[in-house]
Design an enzyme around this catalytic site. Structure first.
Site, PDB file in Angstrom:
ATOM      1  N   ASP A  88       0.745  -1.176  -0.055  1.00 15.63           N
ATOM      2  CA  ASP A  88      -0.133  -0.039   0.029  1.00 15.63           C
ATOM      3  C   ASP A  88       0.912   1.199   0.222  1.00 15.63           C
ATOM      4  OD1 ASP A  88      -2.301   1.404   0.340  1.00 15.63           O
ATOM      5  OD2 ASP A  88      -2.188   1.527   2.378  1.00 15.63           O
TER       6      ASP A  88
ATOM      7  N   VAL B 269      -9.622  -3.233  -0.069  1.00 15.70           N
ATOM      8  CA  VAL B 269     -10.007  -4.514  -0.558  1.00 15.70           C
ATOM      9  C   VAL B 269     -10.009  -5.314   0.506  1.00 15.70           C
ATOM     10  CG1 VAL B 269      -9.364  -4.025  -3.039  1.00 15.70           C
ATOM     11  CG2 VAL B 269      -7.657  -5.053  -1.598  1.00 15.70           C
TER      12      VAL B 269
ATOM     13  N   ASP C 247      -7.792  -8.643   4.923  1.00 16.98           N
ATOM     14  CA  ASP C 247      -9.085  -8.388   5.874  1.00 16.98           C
ATOM     15  C   ASP C 247      -9.423  -6.881   6.233  1.00 16.98           C
ATOM     16  OD1 ASP C 247      -6.548  -7.791   7.313  1.00 16.98           O
ATOM     17  OD2 ASP C 247      -7.923  -7.616   9.132  1.00 16.98           O
TER      18      ASP C 247
HETATM   19  P1  IMP Z   1       1.706  -0.618   3.638  1.00 15.05           P
HETATM   20  O1  IMP Z   1       1.285   0.684   3.567  1.00 15.05           O
HETATM   21  O2  IMP Z   1       2.408  -1.025   2.358  1.00 15.05           O
HETATM   22  O3  IMP Z   1       2.946  -0.914   4.834  1.00 15.05           O
HETATM   23  O4  IMP Z   1       0.715  -1.734   3.860  1.00 15.05           O
HETATM   24  C1  IMP Z   1       0.926  -2.531   4.956  1.00 15.05           C
HETATM   25  C2  IMP Z   1      -0.325  -3.348   5.017  1.00 15.05           C
HETATM   26  O5  IMP Z   1      -1.538  -2.674   5.276  1.00 15.05           O
HETATM   27  C3  IMP Z   1      -0.419  -4.471   4.342  1.00 15.05           C
HETATM   28  O6  IMP Z   1       0.271  -5.583   4.404  1.00 15.05           O
HETATM   29  C4  IMP Z   1      -2.005  -4.837   4.878  1.00 15.05           C
HETATM   30  O7  IMP Z   1      -2.031  -5.901   5.700  1.00 15.05           O
HETATM   31  C5  IMP Z   1      -2.483  -3.628   5.069  1.00 15.05           C
HETATM   32  N1  IMP Z   1      -3.407  -3.070   3.839  1.00 15.05           N
HETATM   33  C6  IMP Z   1      -2.981  -2.112   3.163  1.00 15.05           C
HETATM   34  N2  IMP Z   1      -4.104  -2.041   2.144  1.00 15.05           N
HETATM   35  C7  IMP Z   1      -5.088  -2.950   2.305  1.00 15.05           C
HETATM   36  C8  IMP Z   1      -6.351  -3.035   1.973  1.00 15.05           C
HETATM   37  O8  IMP Z   1      -6.727  -2.380   0.817  1.00 15.05           O
HETATM   38  N3  IMP Z   1      -7.071  -4.219   2.297  1.00 15.05           N
HETATM   39  C9  IMP Z   1      -6.566  -4.922   3.421  1.00 15.05           C
HETATM   40  N4  IMP Z   1      -5.523  -4.721   3.970  1.00 15.05           N
HETATM   41  C10 IMP Z   1      -4.667  -3.489   3.509  1.00 15.05           C
END
Ligand code: IMP
Ligand code: MG
Length: 184
Positions: A106, A156, A162
């Site tokens: 994300d 999503v 989740d």
């Molecule tokens: P980051 O912002 O790339 O560090 O994202 C870390 C974590 O946020 C991911 O591994 C997911 O567990 C969670 N996450 C981010 N976007 C979503 C989404 O759309 N659905 C569910 N979990 C999300």
């Protein structure tokens, strides 16, 4: 496929089980090709990646290992800020071809902070295989070698992902319904 309710929100179908199966098989074929004779170690980041990791792993046609880790981040004592460590890391990474397996990238914050921790163990290489990527949301520089689907910046669930603990148990991926934003 129909709309589903998870907690207080409504989600609409986004990726079908067939699309997912087909794409994961392609990724496994690519990785099997790129890592032949390298005996890669897949490090699957729990909880979200467990379903993707299992499907990807069982389709590899080369020798490979898999291990499951959790990433924990906490504020360090020094001003340099966040310390990101892995819980459950029982492998010696020295000289290994490591593939981090994620459910979704994300903002990229988690991996951006975690990869340097892995590099301290001198693996031969580190690659990232992520089921989903939200390019519009990614704020941290990261190189992603294997991406299942690039998706818009909308929440999503399903296939391991989740919303507050629920929604992981669908083979499909669902996207927050446009008209669900003002629900609560
Ligand atoms: P980051 O912002 O790339 O560090 O994202 C870390 C974590 O946020 C991911 O591994 C997911 O567990 C969670 N996450 C981010 N976007 C979503 C989404 O759309 N659905 C569910 N979990 C999300
Ligand atoms: Mg995750």
């Amino acid at each position: 496929m129909q709309r589903i309710r998870v907690h207080d929100k409504t989600f609409v179908p986004f990726l079908t089980a067939d699309q997912i199966k087909e794409r994961v098989a392609e990724m496994a074929m690519q990785i099997s090709h790129d890592y032949r004779d390298k005996k890669p170690l897949l490090l699957a980041v729990l909880n979200g990646s467990f379903m993707f990791a299992a499907d990807l792993f069982r389709l590899l046609t080369i020798d490979a290992e898999i291990s499951f880790i959790k990433i924990a981040s906490y504020q360090g004592m020094r001003s340099s800020g966040k310390v990101v460590t892995a819980i459950g890391m029982e492998h010696d990474l020295n000289g290994r071809a490591v593939i981090l397996v994620e459910d979704i990238v994300d903002t990229g914050k988690t991996l951006h902070h975690f990869i340097p921790t892995l590099q301290q163990q001198h693996p031969a290489s580190i690659a990232v295989a992520t089921f989903l990527h939200k390019p519009e949301a990614t704020l941290y520089p990261l190189s992603l070698q294997y991406v299942g689907f690039q998706i818009p910046n909308r929440f999503v669930v399903g296939y391991g992902l989740d919303y507050d603990g629920l929604g992981r148990n669908y083979y499909q991926v669902y996207q927050l319904a446009p008209d669900s934003l003002n629900e609560s």
